[in-house]
Scaffold this active site. Structure first.
Site, PDB file in Angstrom:
ATOM      1  N   HIS A 198       4.777   6.456   6.854  1.00 25.34           N
ATOM      2  CA  HIS A 198       4.024   7.287   5.909  1.00 25.34           C
ATOM      3  C   HIS A 198       4.294   8.753   6.237  1.00 25.34           C
ATOM      4  CE1 HIS A 198       0.606   9.175   3.916  1.00 25.34           C
ATOM      5  NE2 HIS A 198       0.435   8.072   3.238  1.00 25.34           N
ATOM      6  N   CYS A 236       4.827   8.590  -0.188  1.00 27.13           N
ATOM      7  CA  CYS A 236       3.517   9.021  -0.663  1.00 27.13           C
ATOM      8  C   CYS A 236       3.663  10.305  -1.479  1.00 27.13           C
ATOM      9  CB  CYS A 236       2.574   9.215   0.513  1.00 27.13           C
ATOM     10  SG  CYS A 236       0.967   9.812  -0.004  1.00 27.13           S
ATOM     11  N   HIS A 265       3.024   5.070  -2.525  1.00 29.93           N
ATOM     12  CA  HIS A 265       1.644   5.542  -2.720  1.00 29.93           C
ATOM     13  C   HIS A 265       1.687   6.540  -3.865  1.00 29.93           C
ATOM     14  CE1 HIS A 265      -0.090   4.935   1.617  1.00 29.93           C
ATOM     15  NE2 HIS A 265       0.342   3.819   1.081  1.00 29.93           N
ATOM     16  N   ASP A 310      -3.292   5.788  -5.025  1.00 33.99           N
ATOM     17  CA  ASP A 310      -3.787   6.331  -3.757  1.00 33.99           C
ATOM     18  C   ASP A 310      -5.181   6.892  -3.976  1.00 33.99           C
ATOM     19  OD1 ASP A 310      -3.695   6.872  -1.096  1.00 33.99           O
ATOM     20  OD2 ASP A 310      -2.047   8.288  -1.172  1.00 33.99           O
ATOM     21  N   HIS A 311      -5.559   7.871  -3.230  1.00 31.01           N
ATOM     22  CA  HIS A 311      -6.945   8.350  -3.272  1.00 31.01           C
ATOM     23  C   HIS A 311      -7.452   8.565  -4.688  1.00 31.01           C
ATOM     24  CE1 HIS A 311      -5.879  10.359   0.779  1.00 31.01           C
ATOM     25  NE2 HIS A 311      -5.812   9.056   0.821  1.00 31.01           N
ATOM     26  N   TYR A 324     -11.548   6.429  -1.329  1.00 28.41           N
ATOM     27  CA  TYR A 324     -11.322   4.991  -1.512  1.00 28.41           C
ATOM     28  C   TYR A 324     -12.443   4.262  -2.245  1.00 28.41           C
ATOM     29  CZ  TYR A 324      -7.003   5.323   1.046  1.00 28.41           C
ATOM     30  OH  TYR A 324      -5.723   5.639   1.404  1.00 28.41           O
TER      31      TYR A 324
HETATM   32  C1  DNO Z   1      -4.705   7.917   3.731  1.00 34.43           C
HETATM   33  C2  DNO Z   1      -3.605   7.039   4.052  1.00 34.43           C
HETATM   34  C3  DNO Z   1      -3.171   7.165   5.466  1.00 34.43           C
HETATM   35  C4  DNO Z   1      -2.146   6.103   5.789  1.00 34.43           C
HETATM   36  C5  DNO Z   1      -1.605   6.183   7.170  1.00 34.43           C
HETATM   37  C6  DNO Z   1      -0.481   5.214   7.338  1.00 34.43           C
HETATM   38  O1  DNO Z   1      -5.388   7.713   2.808  1.00 34.43           O
HETATM   39  O2  DNO Z   1      -2.557   7.204   3.175  1.00 34.43           O
HETATM   40  O3  DNO Z   1      -4.275   7.025   6.298  1.00 34.43           O
HETATM   41  O4  DNO Z   1      -2.750   4.853   5.675  1.00 34.43           O
HETATM   42  O5  DNO Z   1      -1.161   7.454   7.450  1.00 34.43           O
HETATM   43  O6  DNO Z   1      -0.336   4.950   8.677  1.00 34.43           O
END
Ligand code: DNO
Length: 347
Positions: A198, A236, A265, A310-311, A324
């Site tokens: 990531h 991401c 992501h 993602d978020h 989340y």
């Molecule tokens: C946040 C996530 C990160 C991700 C880690 C992967 O929302 O994208 O916490 O899970 O960095 O190791």
């Protein structure tokens, strides 16, 4: 493309029952949360997680994350034990049928924000990052509890850890990452697991700690540290995209064509100043990233791996784990699926 959704296990307010009702989502991204960082995940625990997910007709497609012990990132002699444990965990995951494992190599802090519930003009709440605020934050006060901050450290433990990093340069971190990969990717090759790093979030140094997985050039250096198809990226969009120099669709096409993107992501962010951003809804018009271009890039490379929204913001009065919640991420999944379906049918 396989639309997935992150689930934090039994402690998550969002349930598997709710996730299975999101249109077009059948894959789960999860992890085991009650094993100390650095210790082995037993096959039994992994199977329990998998069985629980499958009971809802869903599939455990990605492990996010198997965390990397700080001693590995610091390059301490004790790293060998932790690397051996990591490899053992990978073997157990492979035995359970897991194909993709996500991790990061950020010293001490995972993703960092300056505010968790900033109110946007429409009344929703979002995570935001302002560099000048972060510069004033003291990770030692213990007053802060941000997502991505490991709360398992005592104040003293954190102080020691930060002191140990004082002498670790970016080049040291690269070397320590290479050492880790040389062992771990050999096992991934043997058991058939795709490892997905990531990017650093945000992709610049915070609290004087080195951060290296930050842009195209460094991602290129990363994939060449160990040249195996299993040494790949969790692309991401939101982490890379807050730096306007990172052209996210171009980065997706570039590494996608090399077969090195193993997980996507999709997050939109709105750049609000230099090293400042808000997490927006997924919709292109709300943020600085063009999600249609991003999905097009995945489509162009015939991406057939897992992607997750993602978020999300907190909307409709929802409270819970920052970034989340259920609603905004579910809307994100539906929106991204809509773009994908349009791309599929336009061919
Ligand atoms: C946040 C996530 C990160 C991700 C880690 C992967 O929302 O994208 O916490 O899970 O960095 O190791």
């Amino acid at each position: 493309m396989n639309m997935t959704f992150r689930w934090y296990g039994d402690d998550d307010k969002v349930t598997l029952e709710q996730i299975k009702q999101i249109p077009g989502v059948s894959g789960i991204v999860s992890a085991i949360y009650d094993v100390t960082v650095g210790e082995v995940w037993s096959l039994e625990k992994i199977m329990d997680l998998k069985d629980e997910i499958e009971a809802y007709g869903l599939e455990l497609l990605v492990i996010e994350s198997v965390p990397v012990h700080e001693d590995i990132k610091l390059g301490l002699p004790t790293r060998d034990r932790y690397i051996a444990n990591y490899c053992e965990t990978l073997r157990n995951l492979a035995e359970a049928g897991i194909k993709v494992v996500c991790y990061n190599f950020m010293p001490v802090f995972d993703w960092t924000r300056s505010e968790l519930d900033h109110e946007l003009p429409d009344g929703s709440n979002a995570l935001i990052y302002k560099h000048e605020t972060v510069l004033k934050m003291d990770p030692l006060t213990g007053e802060l509890s941000l997502p991505g901050w490991d709360s398992s450290y005592t104040k003293e433990g954190m102080k020691d850890l930060l002191a140990q990093y004082k002498s670790v340069t970016e080049e040291d971190l690269w070397n320590n990452l290479k050492y880790f990969l040389q062992h771990v990717i050999a096992v991934a090759d043997e058991v058939g697991i795709k490892m997905a790093i990531h990017p650093d979030d945000p992709p610049w140094s915070i609290f004087g700690l080195p951060r290296i997985i930050a842009n195209k050039e460094n991602l290129e250096r990363f994939i060449n540290l160990v040249d195996s198809p299993n040494n790949g990226i969790a692309l991401c969009s939101g982490s890379l995209g807050v730096d306007p120099n990172n052209d996210v669709p171009e980065i997706i096409r570039y590494f996608g064509k090399k077969g090195r993107i193993h997980f996507g992501h999709c997050r939109n962010i709105k750049i609000t100043g230099e090293k400042c951003f808000e997490e927006s809804s997924h919709k292109s018009a709300d943020g600085s990233l063009d999600m249609v271009e991003i999905m097009k890039a995945y489509h162009d490379i015939d991406f057939n791996g897992p992607i997750r929204p993602d978020h999300g913001r907190m909307i409709w009065g929802e409270t819970g784990r920052p970034g989340y919640g259920l609603y905004d991420r579910a809307l994100g999944a539906a929106y991204l699926n809509g773009i994908w379906e349009t791309l599929e049918k336009s061919n």
